[in-house]
Design an enzyme around this catalytic site. Structure first.
Site, PDB file in Angstrom:
ATOM      1  N   ASP A   1       1.055  -1.172  -0.035  1.00 23.75           N
ATOM      2  CA  ASP A   1       0.097   0.059   0.024  1.00 23.75           C
ATOM      3  C   ASP A   1       0.828   1.296   0.221  1.00 23.75           C
ATOM      4  OD1 ASP A   1      -1.820  -1.975   0.250  1.00 23.75           O
ATOM      5  OD2 ASP A   1      -2.967  -1.160   2.057  1.00 23.75           O
TER       6      ASP A   1
ATOM      7  N   LEU B   1       0.832   3.065   7.796  1.00 20.85           N
ATOM      8  CA  LEU B   1       0.725   1.878   6.978  1.00 20.85           C
ATOM      9  C   LEU B   1       1.343   0.842   7.721  1.00 20.85           C
ATOM     10  CD1 LEU B   1       0.361   3.281   3.496  1.00 20.85           C
ATOM     11  CD2 LEU B   1      -1.266   3.142   5.255  1.00 20.85           C
TER      12      LEU B   1
ATOM     13  N   SER C   1      -8.300  -2.796   9.770  1.00 22.76           N
ATOM     14  CA  SER C   1      -8.526  -4.009   8.982  1.00 22.76           C
ATOM     15  C   SER C   1      -9.905  -4.619   9.146  1.00 22.76           C
ATOM     16  CB  SER C   1      -7.232  -4.835   9.262  1.00 22.76           C
ATOM     17  OG  SER C   1      -7.483  -6.177   8.630  1.00 22.76           O
TER      18      SER C   1
ATOM     19  N   GLU D   1      -9.832  -7.574   9.414  1.00 19.89           N
ATOM     20  CA  GLU D   1      -9.524  -8.686  10.303  1.00 19.89           C
ATOM     21  C   GLU D   1     -10.037  -8.567  11.630  1.00 19.89           C
ATOM     22  OE1 GLU D   1      -8.184 -11.364   9.235  1.00 19.89           O
ATOM     23  OE2 GLU D   1      -7.596 -12.499  10.938  1.00 19.89           O
TER      24      GLU D   1
ATOM     25  N   TYR E   1      -2.897 -10.600  15.287  1.00 22.88           N
ATOM     26  CA  TYR E   1      -3.098  -9.444  14.254  1.00 22.88           C
ATOM     27  C   TYR E   1      -4.191  -8.655  14.493  1.00 22.88           C
ATOM     28  CZ  TYR E   1      -3.486  -6.928   9.974  1.00 22.88           C
ATOM     29  OH  TYR E   1      -3.829  -5.858   9.099  1.00 22.88           O
TER      30      TYR E   1
ATOM     31  N   HIS F   1      -7.015  -6.351   0.097  1.00 25.21           N
ATOM     32  CA  HIS F   1      -6.520  -5.735  -1.204  1.00 25.21           C
ATOM     33  C   HIS F   1      -5.303  -6.115  -1.724  1.00 25.21           C
ATOM     34  CE1 HIS F   1      -5.910  -2.670   2.138  1.00 25.21           C
ATOM     35  NE2 HIS F   1      -4.831  -2.387   1.439  1.00 25.21           N
TER      36      HIS F   1
HETATM   37  P1  NAP Z   1       2.630  -4.853   3.942  1.00 25.69           P
HETATM   38  O1  NAP Z   1       3.054  -5.033   2.434  1.00 25.69           O
HETATM   39  O2  NAP Z   1       3.086  -6.127   4.833  1.00 25.69           O
HETATM   40  O3  NAP Z   1       3.735  -3.577   4.455  1.00 25.69           O
HETATM   41  C1  NAP Z   1       3.733  -3.518   5.817  1.00 25.69           C
HETATM   42  C2  NAP Z   1       4.789  -2.329   5.986  1.00 25.69           C
HETATM   43  O4  NAP Z   1       5.224  -2.042   7.248  1.00 25.69           O
HETATM   44  C3  NAP Z   1       6.373  -2.579   5.147  1.00 25.69           C
HETATM   45  O5  NAP Z   1       6.700  -1.418   4.746  1.00 25.69           O
HETATM   46  C4  NAP Z   1       7.021  -2.976   6.309  1.00 25.69           C
HETATM   47  O6  NAP Z   1       8.473  -2.740   6.008  1.00 25.69           O
HETATM   48  C5  NAP Z   1       6.508  -1.958   7.452  1.00 25.69           C
HETATM   49  N1  NAP Z   1       6.804  -2.555   8.658  1.00 25.69           N
HETATM   50  C6  NAP Z   1       6.694  -3.670   9.463  1.00 25.69           C
HETATM   51  N2  NAP Z   1       6.942  -3.522  10.615  1.00 25.69           N
HETATM   52  C7  NAP Z   1       7.582  -2.302  11.051  1.00 25.69           C
HETATM   53  C8  NAP Z   1       8.191  -1.578  11.886  1.00 25.69           C
HETATM   54  N3  NAP Z   1       8.190  -1.984  13.147  1.00 25.69           N
HETATM   55  N4  NAP Z   1       8.574  -0.316  11.825  1.00 25.69           N
HETATM   56  C9  NAP Z   1       8.367   0.384  10.750  1.00 25.69           C
HETATM   57  N5  NAP Z   1       7.884  -0.270   9.483  1.00 25.69           N
HETATM   58  C10 NAP Z   1       7.451  -1.557   9.766  1.00 25.69           C
HETATM   59  O7  NAP Z   1       1.395  -4.389   4.254  1.00 25.69           O
HETATM   60  P2  NAP Z   1      -0.068  -3.841   3.055  1.00 25.69           P
HETATM   61  O8  NAP Z   1      -0.746  -4.728   2.674  1.00 25.69           O
HETATM   62  O9  NAP Z   1       0.791  -2.749   2.265  1.00 25.69           O
HETATM   63  O10 NAP Z   1      -0.827  -3.067   4.308  1.00 25.69           O
HETATM   64  C11 NAP Z   1      -0.426  -1.905   4.653  1.00 25.69           C
HETATM   65  C12 NAP Z   1      -1.123  -1.392   6.038  1.00 25.69           C
HETATM   66  O11 NAP Z   1      -2.626  -1.857   5.967  1.00 25.69           O
HETATM   67  C13 NAP Z   1      -0.684  -2.692   7.165  1.00 25.69           C
HETATM   68  O12 NAP Z   1      -0.757  -1.861   8.423  1.00 25.69           O
HETATM   69  C14 NAP Z   1      -1.756  -3.777   7.006  1.00 25.69           C
HETATM   70  O13 NAP Z   1      -1.928  -4.421   8.250  1.00 25.69           O
HETATM   71  C15 NAP Z   1      -2.961  -2.726   6.615  1.00 25.69           C
HETATM   72  N6  NAP Z   1      -4.083  -3.562   6.132  1.00 25.69           N
HETATM   73  C16 NAP Z   1      -3.673  -4.186   5.032  1.00 25.69           C
HETATM   74  C17 NAP Z   1      -4.747  -4.787   4.321  1.00 25.69           C
HETATM   75  C18 NAP Z   1      -4.607  -5.634   2.822  1.00 25.69           C
HETATM   76  O14 NAP Z   1      -5.305  -6.417   2.503  1.00 25.69           O
HETATM   77  N7  NAP Z   1      -3.270  -5.474   2.331  1.00 25.69           N
HETATM   78  C19 NAP Z   1      -6.089  -4.964   4.779  1.00 25.69           C
HETATM   79  C20 NAP Z   1      -6.519  -4.087   5.846  1.00 25.69           C
HETATM   80  C21 NAP Z   1      -5.273  -3.500   6.754  1.00 25.69           C
HETATM   81  P3  NAP Z   1       9.510  -3.694   5.357  1.00 25.69           P
HETATM   82  O15 NAP Z   1       9.046  -3.434   4.127  1.00 25.69           O
HETATM   83  O16 NAP Z   1      10.968  -3.647   5.883  1.00 25.69           O
HETATM   84  O17 NAP Z   1       9.046  -5.050   5.870  1.00 25.69           O
HETATM   85  N1  GDD Z   2      -1.446 -16.810   3.322  1.00 27.63           N
HETATM   86  C1  GDD Z   2      -2.006 -17.891   3.031  1.00 27.63           C
HETATM   87  N2  GDD Z   2      -1.269 -18.983   2.485  1.00 27.63           N
HETATM   88  N3  GDD Z   2      -3.173 -17.997   3.070  1.00 27.63           N
HETATM   89  C2  GDD Z   2      -3.789 -19.235   2.842  1.00 27.63           C
HETATM   90  C3  GDD Z   2      -3.131 -20.275   2.295  1.00 27.63           C
HETATM   91  C4  GDD Z   2      -1.867 -20.137   2.023  1.00 27.63           C
HETATM   92  O1  GDD Z   2      -0.976 -21.162   1.731  1.00 27.63           O
HETATM   93  N4  GDD Z   2      -4.375 -21.293   2.212  1.00 27.63           N
HETATM   94  C5  GDD Z   2      -5.398 -20.695   2.568  1.00 27.63           C
HETATM   95  N5  GDD Z   2      -5.264 -19.676   2.750  1.00 27.63           N
HETATM   96  C6  GDD Z   2      -6.454 -18.684   3.318  1.00 27.63           C
HETATM   97  C7  GDD Z   2      -6.235 -18.243   4.965  1.00 27.63           C
HETATM   98  O2  GDD Z   2      -6.485 -19.284   5.594  1.00 27.63           O
HETATM   99  C8  GDD Z   2      -7.266 -17.262   4.746  1.00 27.63           C
HETATM  100  O3  GDD Z   2      -8.574 -17.593   5.034  1.00 27.63           O
HETATM  101  C9  GDD Z   2      -7.139 -16.744   3.374  1.00 27.63           C
HETATM  102  O4  GDD Z   2      -6.609 -17.478   2.538  1.00 27.63           O
HETATM  103  C10 GDD Z   2      -6.508 -15.338   3.139  1.00 27.63           C
HETATM  104  O5  GDD Z   2      -5.325 -15.285   3.765  1.00 27.63           O
HETATM  105  P1  GDD Z   2      -4.201 -14.134   3.507  1.00 27.63           P
HETATM  106  O6  GDD Z   2      -3.888 -13.892   1.939  1.00 27.63           O
HETATM  107  O7  GDD Z   2      -3.007 -14.460   4.273  1.00 27.63           O
HETATM  108  O8  GDD Z   2      -5.181 -12.712   4.086  1.00 27.63           O
HETATM  109  P2  GDD Z   2      -5.638 -12.529   5.319  1.00 27.63           P
HETATM  110  O9  GDD Z   2      -7.342 -12.400   4.912  1.00 27.63           O
HETATM  111  O10 GDD Z   2      -5.434 -13.584   6.364  1.00 27.63           O
HETATM  112  O11 GDD Z   2      -5.134 -11.130   5.778  1.00 27.63           O
HETATM  113  C11 GDD Z   2      -5.090 -10.071   4.856  1.00 27.63           C
HETATM  114  O12 GDD Z   2      -6.198  -9.371   4.931  1.00 27.63           O
HETATM  115  C12 GDD Z   2      -6.376  -8.647   6.115  1.00 27.63           C
HETATM  116  C13 GDD Z   2      -7.737  -7.870   5.912  1.00 27.63           C
HETATM  117  O13 GDD Z   2      -8.888  -8.680   6.109  1.00 27.63           O
HETATM  118  C14 GDD Z   2      -3.751  -9.270   5.336  1.00 27.63           C
HETATM  119  O14 GDD Z   2      -3.280  -8.368   4.260  1.00 27.63           O
HETATM  120  C15 GDD Z   2      -3.885  -8.526   6.516  1.00 27.63           C
HETATM  121  O15 GDD Z   2      -2.918  -7.526   6.861  1.00 27.63           O
HETATM  122  C16 GDD Z   2      -5.218  -7.607   6.306  1.00 27.63           C
HETATM  123  O16 GDD Z   2      -5.398  -6.844   7.601  1.00 27.63           O
END
Ligand code: NAP
Ligand code: GDD
Length: 346
Positions: A14, A86, A131, A133, A154, A184
């Site tokens: 993001d 983020l 999130s 979650e 988390y 996303h």
């Molecule tokens: P991501 O790709 O895992 O990126 C996480 C970022 O946080 C990376 O830049 C990571 O740095 C940095 N980070 C981790 N630990 C840190 C620390 N202790 N101090 C400073 N920076 C740190 O996650 P994302 O998908 O872009 O998501 C962005 C945010 O939205 C997160 O807070 C996530 O929990 C939240 N979110 C994501 C989703 C989703 O579906 N993607 C949905 C809801 C909420 P490094 O690159 O060095 O690891």
């Molecule tokens: N990662 C992963 N790996 N997930 C798997 C697998 C596997 O091999 N097999 C099945 N899954 C299922 C997980 O059990 C879960 O139900 C679903 O796939 C999605 O898993 P993830 O892609 O790891 O995402 P998430 O939903 O657990 O969490 C993500 O979305 C959250 C928002 O709802 C992360 O981006 C979180 O940071 C974010 O907050």
């Protein structure tokens, strides 16, 4: 006068899209980067210019959400108009292995940042990456008033971060908002999240460099949207007259198996020939069904998604095929190759 933004987690999925968006809107962007022994800026390298270049508008600073004094120091130096938090240990499965680190970064890190804003007295606006979650076991559709029932360390950490953000808004009058974003994804997604893992495997199997894909629970349902569109909602939340919290989602639901079928069908493969179950990818507690109701974001922010899961699966698989064609071994190529050591299952 252009605005200044401070983005934690700028090296993540993001963070990279948000940096692109803010730069396109003429912001000066300061990003916080964790020091690592390897480079972790590959998602933003295309945006970076040498800081001596008078055209440079993106500046990177070492920092970590576990280091309060550094955060305060960066705020003092950058004096941002907007702060986007983020940064997080964002992997749900990993949070069961590292619950304390997850809480320290994802929950307490939020307090450190908010407290630094309060102490410095900067009149900046604050975005918290909350999130879906957090809803966990609460049945869909989930919206801003749906009760939280987190199912992972988390999720619990994000509930804390959500409430501390609201608390600083109510207690100190900070302009602080929660964006409650549903899953996303994009070609820049971390390779151990399920969509990227599946898209990468479909492409690699098609290319003949992988044979089998091991997955856990195929029945879980998610509301998957496109990350490049979701960062627009983050920005819009900080442009409103008053701070508030918003769900951001597509309102559509697909199972993991649906997503697998889409990716494999896109490269003319039958997923059943290649996907195997591995219980190591199960979680101690699962979130079964997430579907967001983003009508408030549509009504107030004017935000609406256009990309849904099937199209997302195709565009992610295409990106993996393209990366393989170019022999790209970096972040856009993908999967942990069988030879690449992984400390724990994800
Ligand atoms: P991501 O790709 O895992 O990126 C996480 C970022 O946080 C990376 O830049 C990571 O740095 C940095 N980070 C981790 N630990 C840190 C620390 N202790 N101090 C400073 N920076 C740190 O996650 P994302 O998908 O872009 O998501 C962005 C945010 O939205 C997160 O807070 C996530 O929990 C939240 N979110 C994501 C989703 C989703 O579906 N993607 C949905 C809801 C909420 P490094 O690159 O060095 O690891
Ligand atoms: N990662 C992963 N790996 N997930 C798997 C697998 C596997 O091999 N097999 C099945 N899954 C299922 C997980 O059990 C879960 O139900 C679903 O796939 C999605 O898993 P993830 O892609 O790891 O995402 P998430 O939903 O657990 O969490 C993500 O979305 C959250 C928002 O709802 C992360 O981006 C979180 O940071 C974010 O907050």
């Amino acid at each position: 006068m252009s605005k200044t933004a401070l983005v934690t987690g700028i090296t993540g999925q993001d963070g990279s899209y948000l940096a692109e968006l803010l730069l396109s809107k003429d912001y000066v962007v300061h990003g916080v980067v964790r020091r690592a022994s390897t480079f972790n800026t590959c998602r933003i390298d295309h945006l970076y210019r040498d800081p001596h270049d008078p055209e440079a508008r993106l500046f990177l600073h070492y920092g970590d959400l576990t280091d309060a004094s550094r955060i305060a120091c960066l705020l003092e130096r950058v004096k941002p108009d907007e702060v986007y938090n983020l940064a997080a240990q964002s992997h749900v499965r990993v949070s069961f292995d590292e619950p304390e680190f997850t809480a320290n970064t994802t929950a307490l890190g939020t307090t450190r940042l908010l407290e630094a804003i309060r102490m410095t007295g900067l009149p900046c606006r604050y975005y918290q990456a909350s999130s879906s979650e957090m809803f966990g076991a609460t049945p869909p559709p989930q919206h801003e008033l749906t009760p939280f029932h987190p199912r992972s360390p988390y999720g619990v950490a994000k509930v804390y971060a959500y409430w501390i953000t609201r608390n600083y808004r109510e207690a100190y009058g900070l302009y602080a908002v929660n964006g409650i974003l549903f899953n996303h994804e994009s070609p820049r997604r971390g390779p151990t999240f399920v969509t990227r893992k599946v898209a990468a495997a479909a492409a690699r199997i098609k290319a003949g460099v992988q044979d089998t894909l091991y997955l856990g629970n195929l029945d879980a349902r998610r509301d998957w949207g496109y990350a490049a569109e979701y960062v627009e909602a983050m920005w819009l939340m900080l442009q409103q007259a008053a701070p508030d919290d918003y769900v951001v989602a597509t309102g559509t639901s697909h199972s993991v198996q649906d997503f697998v079928e889409c990716c494999f069908a896109h490269v003319d493969l039958d997923w059943r020939d290649h996907v195997r179950f591995d219980e190591r990818y199960l979680r101690p507690a699962e979130v079964d069904d997430l579907v967001g109701d983003a009508s408030k974001a549509a009504r107030v922010l004017g935000w609406e998604p256009t990309v849904h899961a099937p199209e997302l699966a195709r565009l992610m698989t295409d990106a993996e095929l393209e990366a393989l064609r170019h022999g790209d071994p970096g972040t856009l190529s993908a999967v942990p190759a069988p030879a690449r050591h992984q400390p724990a299952p994800h």
